[in-house]
Design a protein around this motif. Structure first.
Motif, PDB file in Angstrom:
ATOM      1  N   ALA A 244      14.740  65.197  40.388  1.00 54.06           N
ATOM      2  CA  ALA A 244      16.042  64.547  40.553  1.00 54.06           C
ATOM      3  C   ALA A 244      17.181  65.532  40.335  1.00 54.06           C
ATOM      4  CB  ALA A 244      16.171  63.365  39.587  1.00 54.06           C
ATOM      5  N   ILE A 245      17.058  66.361  39.302  1.00 55.35           N
ATOM      6  CA  ILE A 245      18.166  67.259  38.979  1.00 55.35           C
ATOM      7  C   ILE A 245      18.260  68.386  39.998  1.00 55.35           C
ATOM      8  CG2 ILE A 245      17.272  69.102  37.488  1.00 55.35           C
ATOM      9  CD1 ILE A 245      20.156  66.661  36.716  1.00 55.35           C
ATOM     10  N   THR A 246      17.127  68.808  40.562  1.00 52.63           N
ATOM     11  CA  THR A 246      17.164  69.820  41.626  1.00 52.63           C
ATOM     12  C   THR A 246      17.888  69.268  42.844  1.00 52.63           C
ATOM     13  OG1 THR A 246      15.127  70.862  40.847  1.00 52.63           O
ATOM     14  CG2 THR A 246      15.771  71.282  43.128  1.00 52.63           C
TER      15      THR A 246
ATOM     16  N   TYR B 270       1.402  61.437  26.718  1.00 47.06           N
ATOM     17  CA  TYR B 270       1.343  62.681  27.495  1.00 47.06           C
ATOM     18  C   TYR B 270       1.651  62.424  28.962  1.00 47.06           C
ATOM     19  CZ  TYR B 270      -0.726  66.336  30.359  1.00 47.06           C
ATOM     20  OH  TYR B 270      -0.929  67.282  31.321  1.00 47.06           O
ATOM     21  N   VAL B 271       0.964  61.397  29.525  1.00 47.19           N
ATOM     22  CA  VAL B 271       1.182  61.076  30.938  1.00 47.19           C
ATOM     23  C   VAL B 271       2.653  60.744  31.193  1.00 47.19           C
ATOM     24  CG1 VAL B 271       0.662  59.403  32.759  1.00 47.19           C
ATOM     25  CG2 VAL B 271      -1.179  60.334  31.341  1.00 47.19           C
ATOM     26  N   SER B 272       3.207  59.916  30.309  1.00 47.81           N
ATOM     27  CA  SER B 272       4.604  59.506  30.482  1.00 47.81           C
ATOM     28  C   SER B 272       5.548  60.696  30.370  1.00 47.81           C
ATOM     29  CB  SER B 272       4.958  58.454  29.434  1.00 47.81           C
ATOM     30  OG  SER B 272       6.326  58.123  29.505  1.00 47.81           O
ATOM     31  N   THR B 273       5.357  61.527  29.338  1.00 43.98           N
ATOM     32  CA  THR B 273       6.244  62.679  29.135  1.00 43.98           C
ATOM     33  C   THR B 273       6.145  63.657  30.295  1.00 43.98           C
ATOM     34  OG1 THR B 273       6.022  62.476  26.732  1.00 43.98           O
ATOM     35  CG2 THR B 273       6.828  64.575  27.582  1.00 43.98           C
ATOM     36  N   TYR B 274       4.909  63.935  30.765  1.00 41.24           N
ATOM     37  CA  TYR B 274       4.716  64.888  31.857  1.00 41.24           C
ATOM     38  C   TYR B 274       5.381  64.404  33.138  1.00 41.24           C
ATOM     39  CZ  TYR B 274       2.467  67.511  35.597  1.00 41.24           C
ATOM     40  OH  TYR B 274       2.243  68.265  36.716  1.00 41.24           O
ATOM     41  N   TYR B 275       5.117  63.159  33.512  1.00 40.97           N
ATOM     42  CA  TYR B 275       5.669  62.672  34.771  1.00 40.97           C
ATOM     43  C   TYR B 275       7.164  62.398  34.683  1.00 40.97           C
ATOM     44  CZ  TYR B 275       1.155  62.550  37.023  1.00 40.97           C
ATOM     45  OH  TYR B 275      -0.041  62.927  37.588  1.00 40.97           O
ATOM     46  N   MET B 276       7.657  62.128  33.481  1.00 41.71           N
ATOM     47  CA  MET B 276       9.108  62.062  33.325  1.00 41.71           C
ATOM     48  C   MET B 276       9.723  63.426  33.584  1.00 41.71           C
ATOM     49  SD  MET B 276      10.026  59.680  30.065  1.00 41.71           S
ATOM     50  CE  MET B 276       8.939  58.377  29.609  1.00 41.71           C
ATOM     51  N   GLY B 277       9.042  64.485  33.114  1.00 45.55           N
ATOM     52  CA  GLY B 277       9.527  65.834  33.378  1.00 45.55           C
ATOM     53  C   GLY B 277       9.524  66.155  34.865  1.00 45.55           C
ATOM     54  N   VAL B 278       8.440  65.756  35.555  1.00 43.57           N
ATOM     55  CA  VAL B 278       8.373  65.961  37.008  1.00 43.57           C
ATOM     56  C   VAL B 278       9.512  65.224  37.705  1.00 43.57           C
ATOM     57  CG1 VAL B 278       6.991  65.504  39.077  1.00 43.57           C
ATOM     58  CG2 VAL B 278       5.882  66.342  36.990  1.00 43.57           C
ATOM     59  N   MET B 279       9.709  63.969  37.307  1.00 42.71           N
ATOM     60  CA  MET B 279      10.773  63.156  37.901  1.00 42.71           C
ATOM     61  C   MET B 279      12.145  63.746  37.586  1.00 42.71           C
ATOM     62  SD  MET B 279      11.253  59.050  37.447  1.00 42.71           S
ATOM     63  CE  MET B 279      11.525  59.168  35.685  1.00 42.71           C
ATOM     64  N   SER B 280      12.331  64.186  36.347  1.00 44.36           N
ATOM     65  CA  SER B 280      13.611  64.743  35.930  1.00 44.36           C
ATOM     66  C   SER B 280      13.946  66.011  36.713  1.00 44.36           C
ATOM     67  CB  SER B 280      13.576  65.045  34.428  1.00 44.36           C
ATOM     68  OG  SER B 280      14.733  65.750  34.024  1.00 44.36           O
ATOM     69  N   GLN B 281      12.967  66.916  36.797  1.00 44.39           N
ATOM     70  CA  GLN B 281      13.218  68.171  37.504  1.00 44.39           C
ATOM     71  C   GLN B 281      13.485  67.942  38.988  1.00 44.39           C
ATOM     72  OE1 GLN B 281      13.731  71.135  36.262  1.00 44.39           O
ATOM     73  NE2 GLN B 281      13.380  70.387  34.187  1.00 44.39           N
TER      74      GLN B 281
ATOM     75  N   LEU C 192      20.105  66.909  42.802  1.00 44.09           N
ATOM     76  CA  LEU C 192      21.510  66.743  42.431  1.00 44.09           C
ATOM     77  C   LEU C 192      22.245  68.079  42.486  1.00 44.09           C
ATOM     78  CD1 LEU C 192      23.824  65.012  41.432  1.00 44.09           C
ATOM     79  CD2 LEU C 192      22.938  65.253  39.100  1.00 44.09           C
ATOM     80  N   ARG C 193      21.622  69.124  41.927  1.00 46.70           N
ATOM     81  CA  ARG C 193      22.262  70.438  41.934  1.00 46.70           C
ATOM     82  C   ARG C 193      22.441  70.934  43.375  1.00 46.70           C
ATOM     83  NH1 ARG C 193      19.440  72.777  38.307  1.00 46.70           N
ATOM     84  NH2 ARG C 193      20.991  72.926  36.659  1.00 46.70           N
ATOM     85  N   THR C 194      21.426  70.723  44.206  1.00 44.50           N
ATOM     86  CA  THR C 194      21.522  71.144  45.608  1.00 44.50           C
ATOM     87  C   THR C 194      22.610  70.369  46.333  1.00 44.50           C
ATOM     88  OG1 THR C 194      19.154  71.669  45.622  1.00 44.50           O
ATOM     89  CG2 THR C 194      20.234  71.415  47.760  1.00 44.50           C
ATOM     90  N   GLU C 195      22.686  69.067  46.057  1.00 45.49           N
ATOM     91  CA  GLU C 195      23.713  68.231  46.694  1.00 45.49           C
ATOM     92  C   GLU C 195      25.115  68.684  46.297  1.00 45.49           C
ATOM     93  OE1 GLU C 195      25.008  63.484  46.877  1.00 45.49           O
ATOM     94  OE2 GLU C 195      23.064  64.093  46.014  1.00 45.49           O
ATOM     95  N   LEU C 196      25.287  69.000  45.007  1.00 48.96           N
ATOM     96  CA  LEU C 196      26.597  69.475  44.548  1.00 48.96           C
ATOM     97  C   LEU C 196      26.937  70.820  45.177  1.00 48.96           C
ATOM     98  CD1 LEU C 196      29.090  69.240  42.710  1.00 48.96           C
ATOM     99  CD2 LEU C 196      27.740  70.299  40.892  1.00 48.96           C
ATOM    100  N   TYR C 197      25.945  71.705  45.264  1.00 44.33           N
ATOM    101  CA  TYR C 197      26.165  73.020  45.876  1.00 44.33           C
ATOM    102  C   TYR C 197      26.552  72.871  47.349  1.00 44.33           C
ATOM    103  CZ  TYR C 197      25.194  77.901  47.133  1.00 44.33           C
ATOM    104  OH  TYR C 197      25.297  79.191  47.585  1.00 44.33           O
ATOM    105  N   GLN C 198      25.838  71.998  48.056  1.00 55.00           N
ATOM    106  CA  GLN C 198      26.154  71.769  49.470  1.00 55.00           C
ATOM    107  C   GLN C 198      27.548  71.173  49.624  1.00 55.00           C
ATOM    108  OE1 GLN C 198      22.853  69.283  50.601  1.00 55.00           O
ATOM    109  NE2 GLN C 198      21.555  71.018  51.180  1.00 55.00           N
ATOM    110  N   SER C 199      27.895  70.213  48.756  1.00 55.03           N
ATOM    111  CA  SER C 199      29.223  69.595  48.814  1.00 55.03           C
ATOM    112  C   SER C 199      30.307  70.628  48.578  1.00 55.03           C
ATOM    113  CB  SER C 199      29.342  68.475  47.777  1.00 55.03           C
ATOM    114  OG  SER C 199      28.446  67.426  48.054  1.00 55.03           O
ATOM    115  N   THR C 200      30.052  71.546  47.627  1.00 52.40           N
ATOM    116  CA  THR C 200      31.040  72.578  47.319  1.00 52.40           C
ATOM    117  C   THR C 200      31.243  73.508  48.508  1.00 52.40           C
ATOM    118  OG1 THR C 200      30.391  72.486  44.987  1.00 52.40           O
ATOM    119  CG2 THR C 200      31.663  74.406  45.693  1.00 52.40           C
ATOM    120  N   LEU C 201      30.145  73.914  49.144  1.00 51.45           N
ATOM    121  CA  LEU C 201      30.246  74.837  50.281  1.00 51.45           C
ATOM    122  C   LEU C 201      30.988  74.222  51.457  1.00 51.45           C
ATOM    123  CD1 LEU C 201      26.770  76.633  50.453  1.00 51.45           C
ATOM    124  CD2 LEU C 201      28.917  77.474  49.518  1.00 51.45           C
ATOM    125  N   GLN C 202      30.947  72.897  51.576  1.00 47.06           N
ATOM    126  CA  GLN C 202      31.581  72.237  52.714  1.00 47.06           C
ATOM    127  C   GLN C 202      33.089  72.078  52.551  1.00 47.06           C
ATOM    128  OE1 GLN C 202      29.901  71.591  55.542  1.00 47.06           O
ATOM    129  NE2 GLN C 202      28.157  72.512  54.483  1.00 47.06           N
TER     130      GLN C 202
END
Length: 590
Positions: A97-99, A84-95, A101-111
């Protein structure tokens, strides 16, 4: 647009994605520790089974059985908590990291430069920002990161079974190369299939986006059936691509399962032989089979995620296509803020040809503007007129530094445009065009788009100047009224006046009107003309006009043809000269 040449490989993809994870190292360390302990506990559980079969059952000791079973349950509880601990914190880490990444891609696109957006499909960009990013998220999912624990388990188990019975260990190990051979054969097939599926999905998304944004045109020309057929063509292509990918995947999984069953059969044969000859206990054989499952599990899991890995690799390549781009138009090291103008804008021998990617595939296109020179005096109104395609709108894009000049220069109070900070330059230029851009929000949101900190009093002031205050006051929700996507709840004149109010609130030093009333009827044009006069009052203005009646009072009129200045003067002077301007004027009014 400069672009990187980094190869799209699995190692580069994992390095890129996990680079986001390393921003929160403590979460990664916590997960690795949890996965390591989970692997050790999974290794211990078959030992309980072996002990019960080999020691508890022969002794008929119920007390010992109870203790062993309780120990097994305690181990299972600890294993569940850690999972449970591993799955939960992997989800926290995943979300997280991906947020990022998505923000970085969005910023790169706007530039990126205007050229990129003019040559890109909106639907395709949407797929990259959503579906492709989501595919990369699976790389940091619980299933994917659990492979770390599986690898640890694999190493421990293989060493243990080799010590327990090296003959059976070698026999099961022989099956592993067959799994990797199957993997290598199907890797490129599945990758290519999903790359084609992703491309056809982008085409389908583009078609949907075009349909939804041009629905009025489609309905007015009763082209629903044609658009349905076109969408159906893209949808069928995507279906065929997905079926091809699924077919490869459907072949791949059974082959892997067969190799696993082959390994189990080998162990049963060898194990039974060794039990018969008293070289192995029944408990050891049962535990051995459990450990073989642990060995095959990581390999099976790895091969099962091949599908996702290949999808992620395709998405990674599409994301990196954007991330690797670099804008050409950037601030120079010596760039300075926009000057407080006192003399105006000067165009000196300006020439520009649109980049090759913006041209038709056949034939050649002459320069959009060629050797253009004129001044836009401070505090005065300069008008640009000419036939469509004469270079008028191109000049406004160059003044706003959306493209770099091929030759010549544009100076603001003597300061070259290349030496002015981009943000400062565009903050001091307000453009009102016939293409009116409205946000899907309230009237307040749209008016203060260029000045997010503007007060309601300031907003009402510019709304009054734009001659739309009575309309806004008459709305039940006033400034909070939602105008709909692209301002569909407003008339063309109302949208135009809101865009003028937005430009007024920006309070820029230079105002550019690019055929701001071209799409309006005569009555609407007259009502808006007063708002435009308020906008241009005491400001340096450049007006592009198709209707020459709107520029009679301009301080100077520049006439363009085929990208060149062919005439200049006041309205009266140009009529007397009886040149190109007079011909344009007579064509409209005679």
């Amino acid at each position: 647009m400069a672009q990187s040449t980094e190869k799209v490989t699995l190692s580069n993809m994992f390095r890129f994605v996990f680079g986001q994870v390393l921003n929160r190292k403590w979460l990664l360390i916590l997960n690795i520790v949890a996965l390591t302990v989970i692997s050790l506990l999974e290794f211990v559980i078959p030992q309980y089974t072996q002990y019960i079969i080999d020691h508890v059952i022969p002794k008929h000791d119920i007390g010992l059985l109870t203790k062993v079973v309780l120990g097994l349950l305690a181990t299972a509880i600890v294993l569940g908590v850690l999972s449970y601990v591993s799955t939960y914190y992997m989800g926290v880490m995943s979300q997280g990291a991906i947020t990022n990444l998505r923000t970085e891609l969005y910023q790169s696109t706007l530039q990126l430069d205007t050229q990129f957006f003019e040559s890109s499909k909106t639907g395709d960009l949407m797929v990259r920002l959503t579906s492709d990013i989501n595919n990369l998220q699976s790389l940091i999912s619980a299933n994917m990161l659990s492979m770390i624990g599986s690898i640890i388990t694999f190493i421990f188990v293989w060493i243990y079974i080799f010590i327990l019975n090296w003959q059976m260990a070698i026999a099961i190990t022989i099956t592993f190369p067959f799994m990797f051979l199957i993997y290598r054969i199907f890797r490129n097939r599945i990758h290519n299939a999903f790359r084609a599926a992703r491309a056809s999905q982008a085409q389908m998304s583009n078609q949907m986006q075009n349909t939804l944004t041009q629905i009025d045109l489609i309905k007015s020309y009763t082209n629903e059936e044609f658009e349905e057929q076109r969408f159906g063509m893209f949808a069928n292509q995507n279906k065929q691509d997905m079926i091809r990918a699924t077919q490869n995947q459907a072949l791949f999984s059974p082959l892997i399962d067969f190799v696993n069953y082959l390994g189990t059969a080998i162990i049963l044969a060898f194990g039974a032989y060794f039990v018969i000859h008293h070289q192995l206990t029944v408990g050891q054989l049962v535990a051995y089979l459990a450990y073989i499952g642990m060995l095959q599990g990581p390999i099976r899991a790895f091969t099962q995620i091949l599908n996702q890995l290949q999808q992620s690799l395709v998405s990674y390549g599409r994301v990196m296509d954007i991330m690797a781009l670099r804008p050409i138009i950037v601030d120079q090291p010596n760039a300075v803020p926009f000057p407080t103008m006192s003399t105006g804008v000067q165009l000196k021998d300006v020439s520009f040809t649109y980049p090759e990617s913006d041209r038709p595939s056949t034939g050649t296109i002459p320069a959009a503007v060629s050797h253009v020179s004129f001044n836009i005096p401070f505090g005065k109104t300069t008008a640009l007129v000419g036939h469509s395609g004469s270079g008028k709108t191109t000049l406004t894009k160059l003044i706003d530094h959306l493209y770099n000049l091929d030759a010549g220069d544009i100076l603001f109070d003597g300061r070259p445009i290349s030496q002015i900070q981009l943000q400062s330059l565009r903050e001091n230029i307000a453009i009102v065009s016939q293409d009116i851009y409205m946000l899907d929000g309230s009237i307040r949101d749209n008016v203060r788009y260029g000045r997010s900190n503007a007060t309601d009093d300031e907003i009402w002031q510019v709304i009054e100047m734009a001659d739309i205050a009575d309309f806004v006051h008459g709305l039940p929700q006033g400034l909070d009224t939602q105008i709909g996507e692209r301002g569909v709840k407003l008339s063309g004149g109302q949208k135009q006046r809101l865009s003028i109010a937005r430009a007024l609130l920006k309070n820029a030093q230079l105002v550019i009107l690019d055929e701001a009333t071209a799409s309006l009827d005569n009555e609407s044009e007259k009502t808006i003309q007063h708002a435009l006069e308020n906008l241009m009052q005491s400001r340096t203005s450049l007006v592009i006009a198709h209707r020459l009646s709107t520029i009679h009072n301009a301080d100077q009129i520049i006439v363009m043809d085929h990208g060149q200045v062919v005439e200049r003067g006041t309205h009266t002077e140009l009529l007397v000269a009886n040149g190109p301007y007079a011909k344009l004027y007579n064509a409209q009014f005679n």
